[in-house]
Design a protein around this motif. Structure first.
Motif, PDB file in Angstrom:
ATOM      1  N   ALA A  91    -116.551   1.606  31.781  1.00  0.00           N
ATOM      2  CA  ALA A  91    -117.740   2.306  32.283  1.00  0.00           C
ATOM      3  C   ALA A  91    -118.940   1.365  32.343  1.00  0.00           C
ATOM      4  O   ALA A  91    -119.683   1.351  33.338  1.00  0.00           O
ATOM      5  CB  ALA A  91    -118.053   3.509  31.404  1.00  0.00           C
ATOM      6  N   THR A 128    -112.351   5.061  35.877  1.00  0.00           N
ATOM      7  CA  THR A 128    -112.764   5.215  34.479  1.00  0.00           C
ATOM      8  C   THR A 128    -113.164   6.654  34.180  1.00  0.00           C
ATOM      9  O   THR A 128    -112.778   7.210  33.150  1.00  0.00           O
ATOM     10  CB  THR A 128    -113.947   4.276  34.176  1.00  0.00           C
ATOM     11  OG1 THR A 128    -113.557   2.946  34.463  1.00  0.00           O
ATOM     12  CG2 THR A 128    -114.379   4.375  32.745  1.00  0.00           C
ATOM     13  N   THR A 129    -113.920   7.253  35.064  1.00  0.00           N
ATOM     14  CA  THR A 129    -114.366   8.624  34.842  1.00  0.00           C
ATOM     15  C   THR A 129    -113.199   9.600  34.881  1.00  0.00           C
ATOM     16  O   THR A 129    -113.116  10.508  34.047  1.00  0.00           O
ATOM     17  CB  THR A 129    -115.428   9.009  35.884  1.00  0.00           C
ATOM     18  OG1 THR A 129    -116.487   8.050  35.835  1.00  0.00           O
ATOM     19  CG2 THR A 129    -115.999  10.373  35.603  1.00  0.00           C
ATOM     20  N   MET A 168    -115.675   2.884  38.625  1.00  0.00           N
ATOM     21  CA  MET A 168    -116.345   4.054  38.061  1.00  0.00           C
ATOM     22  C   MET A 168    -115.488   5.310  38.232  1.00  0.00           C
ATOM     23  O   MET A 168    -115.363   6.115  37.302  1.00  0.00           O
ATOM     24  CB  MET A 168    -117.708   4.259  38.725  1.00  0.00           C
ATOM     25  CG  MET A 168    -118.516   5.402  38.139  1.00  0.00           C
ATOM     26  SD  MET A 168    -120.074   5.653  39.004  1.00  0.00           S
ATOM     27  CE  MET A 168    -120.931   4.149  38.605  1.00  0.00           C
TER      28      MET A 168
END
Length: 131
Positions: free
Chosen positions: A87, A44-45, A41
């Motif tokens: 995500a 990806t963010t 996460m």
């Protein structure tokens, strides 16, 4: 900062907090799956935030490289699809980690509570409800 970056920044905060709590919780039985989910996460963010700011320069790409609208759409699609898949994968791993952590482990009985619970009242106090 673009207003479109606010949800991604909130996701970054969720990822950092989730990662910190999952690493601290490893001693209490939090699975490595949960920690891995928060790492995915976070990556990806962070990549999504970086792409959002890089893509602000898209008009100059069109001018300098003579890109057509279709070519620009392909570039955006080629970046967006892997980011969205990663995500979804991170949230799926979080969900699997939560489900797995809620199950009792084989060979371990749940804690039954203290012996003699509920306790009798101290001497001199009435017992409620009266017997």
């Amino acid at each position: 900062m673009s207003i479109q970056a606010i949800p991604r920044v909130l996701m970054l905060v969720v990822g950092v907090l989730g990662f910190v709590f999952s690493v601290k919780g490893r001693a209490r039985g939090v699975s490595g799956l949960m920690t891995g989910a928060f790492v995915v996460m976070l990556v990806t963010t962070a990549a999504g935030i970086a792409w959002q700011f890089i893509s602000l320069d898209a008009p100059s790409w069109v001018r300098s490289s003579h890109l057509s609208v279709d070519e620009l759409n392909v570039i955006f699609l080629a970046v967006a699809v892997p980011l969205d898949i990663a995500a979804v994968l991170s949230w799926l791993l979080v969900a699997i980690g939560v489900v797995k952590s809620g199950r009792p482990r084989p060979g371990f009985a749940p804690y039954p509570g203290p012996a003699g619970y509920p306790m009798a009242p101290p001497p001199g106090y009435p017992q409620y409800p009266p017997n």
